[in-house]
Design a protein around this motif. Structure first.
Motif, PDB file in Angstrom:
ATOM      1  N   TRP A  66      65.592 -28.198  39.413  1.00  0.00           N
ATOM      2  CA  TRP A  66      64.985 -27.018  38.781  1.00  0.00           C
ATOM      3  C   TRP A  66      64.092 -26.250  39.759  1.00  0.00           C
ATOM      4  N   THR A  67      63.502 -26.963  40.701  1.00  0.00           N
ATOM      5  CA  THR A  67      62.597 -26.311  41.673  1.00  0.00           C
ATOM      6  C   THR A  67      63.236 -26.146  43.047  1.00  0.00           C
ATOM      7  N   ALA A  68      64.512 -26.437  43.184  1.00  0.00           N
ATOM      8  CA  ALA A  68      65.142 -26.453  44.507  1.00  0.00           C
ATOM      9  C   ALA A  68      65.111 -25.092  45.187  1.00  0.00           C
ATOM     10  N   TRP A  69      65.282 -24.012  44.431  1.00  0.00           N
ATOM     11  CA  TRP A  69      65.373 -22.671  45.021  1.00  0.00           C
ATOM     12  C   TRP A  69      64.089 -21.868  44.870  1.00  0.00           C
ATOM     13  N   GLU A  70      62.998 -22.534  44.523  1.00  0.00           N
ATOM     14  CA  GLU A  70      61.717 -21.839  44.372  1.00  0.00           C
ATOM     15  C   GLU A  70      60.984 -21.794  45.711  1.00  0.00           C
ATOM     16  N   ALA A  71      60.427 -20.617  46.032  1.00  0.00           N
ATOM     17  CA  ALA A  71      59.660 -20.469  47.275  1.00  0.00           C
ATOM     18  C   ALA A  71      58.366 -21.278  47.220  1.00  0.00           C
ATOM     19  N   GLU A  72      57.776 -21.370  46.031  1.00  0.00           N
ATOM     20  CA  GLU A  72      56.587 -22.195  45.822  1.00  0.00           C
ATOM     21  C   GLU A  72      56.709 -22.896  44.476  1.00  0.00           C
ATOM     22  N   PHE A  73      55.934 -23.948  44.299  1.00  0.00           N
ATOM     23  CA  PHE A  73      56.069 -24.750  43.087  1.00  0.00           C
ATOM     24  C   PHE A  73      55.743 -23.905  41.847  1.00  0.00           C
ATOM     25  N   PRO A  74      56.641 -23.856  40.848  1.00  0.00           N
ATOM     26  CA  PRO A  74      56.410 -23.044  39.635  1.00  0.00           C
ATOM     27  C   PRO A  74      55.410 -23.709  38.692  1.00  0.00           C
ATOM     28  N   LEU A  75      54.150 -23.723  39.089  1.00  0.00           N
ATOM     29  CA  LEU A  75      53.134 -24.457  38.336  1.00  0.00           C
ATOM     30  C   LEU A  75      52.915 -23.877  36.942  1.00  0.00           C
TER      31      LEU A  75
END
Length: 278
Positions: A113-122
């Motif tokens: 789910w976070t593989a393509w995120e530039a930063e952690f989707p907190l």
């Protein structure tokens, strides 16, 4: 066309010319002025040079030179964009809700789910925790919260509170105690009253009065005053352990002097000692 002679120029003081300009203009006896231009002289807003050339007004020139610059805002921190975080949270809840109750499968899906995120989707992860909490999916709450903490994200009192509640509701007291001890040793002076109340409630649900007294000892050491609900639970714990004298001293020190009662259909605030004495 009209002819302006020396005598006629001297007789026109209302043209706004100084004596020096009149003397210069009087040299040009044969100078002709168009009749259509004479009335406009009364409304001229520019100054004139010695040779009759006009200069732009200084205020007007200053206004033309001024360039408006947009307002700039300076921030010490950059707020993360929350656009679309709600949809991301719902997508996360949908993904993990359809998975089997296996830690590896859930963590693998969360990493994807976070593989393509530039930063952690907190922000999205925190919203997903709230959604799972409202739906009482306590095991999923525990899995997501542990995954976040394992990534070094969401180390806040709100995350700890949600995780402790999930441990309580899922009957995992040992894990709750381990997390609580970690919080005590790591955050020491910044533990909120809310977390103390959460642990008191957890131990009260599982009938552990000795642990409630330990929580009270930690609160006294850190100078944290318990709220009314925590005071009630702690007094009940003292009573269960047969420590009546300590219970009275505890209530005298921490119990609120006022309480609310319902009298003739209305909520009335009265002094506790007077009402209980009667």
């Amino acid at each position: 066309m009209i002819q302006i002679h020396r005598s006629s120029v001297a007789a026109l003081p209302w043209f706004g010319f100084s004596n020096r300009r009149l003397s210069l203009c009087s040299m040009f006896i044969g100078f002709t002025v168009p009749t259509a231009k004479v009335p406009s002289i009364l409304h001229v807003k520019h100054s004139y040079t010695n040779c009759g050339q006009s200069l732009p007004d200084s205020k007007a020139a200053g206004k033309k030179m001024i360039k408006k610059v947009g307002k700039r805002e300076h921030h010490l921190w950059k707020k993360r964009d929350a656009a679309g975080s709600g949809q991301k949270a719902l997508n996360l809840v949908r993904i993990i809700s359809g998975l089997p109750n296996e830690k590896e499968a859930v963590y693998r899906a969360l990493d994807k789910w976070t593989a393509w995120e530039a930063e952690f989707p907190l922000i999205a992860a925190a919203k997903a925790l709230r959604i799972l909490r409202k739906r009482s999916q306590w095991r999923r709450v525990i899995q997501v919260a542990k995954w976040m903490l394992g990534k070094g994200q969401g180390t806040t009192m709100a995350t700890y509170d949600t995780l402790l509640l999930a441990f309580d509701m899922d009957q995992r007291v040992d894990e709750a105690e381990s997390l609580w001890n970690m919080i005590l040793h790591t955050h020491t002076r910044s533990i909120s009253k809310r977390l103390f109340s959460r642990m008191t409630s957890l131990y009260d649900h599982h009938n552990m009065p000795e642990k409630i007294i330990e929580v009270f000892a930690d609160m006294e050491e850190l100078v944290v005053r318990p709220d009314e609900d925590t005071v009630r639970r702690m007094a009940h714990a003292f009573q269960k352990l047969g420590l009546e004298e300590k219970r009275k001293l505890f209530l005298k020190r921490y119990q609120c002097k006022w309480k609310y009662i319902h009298f003739k259909g209305e909520r009335v605030r009265v002094r506790r000692d007077v009402w209980d004495g009667e």
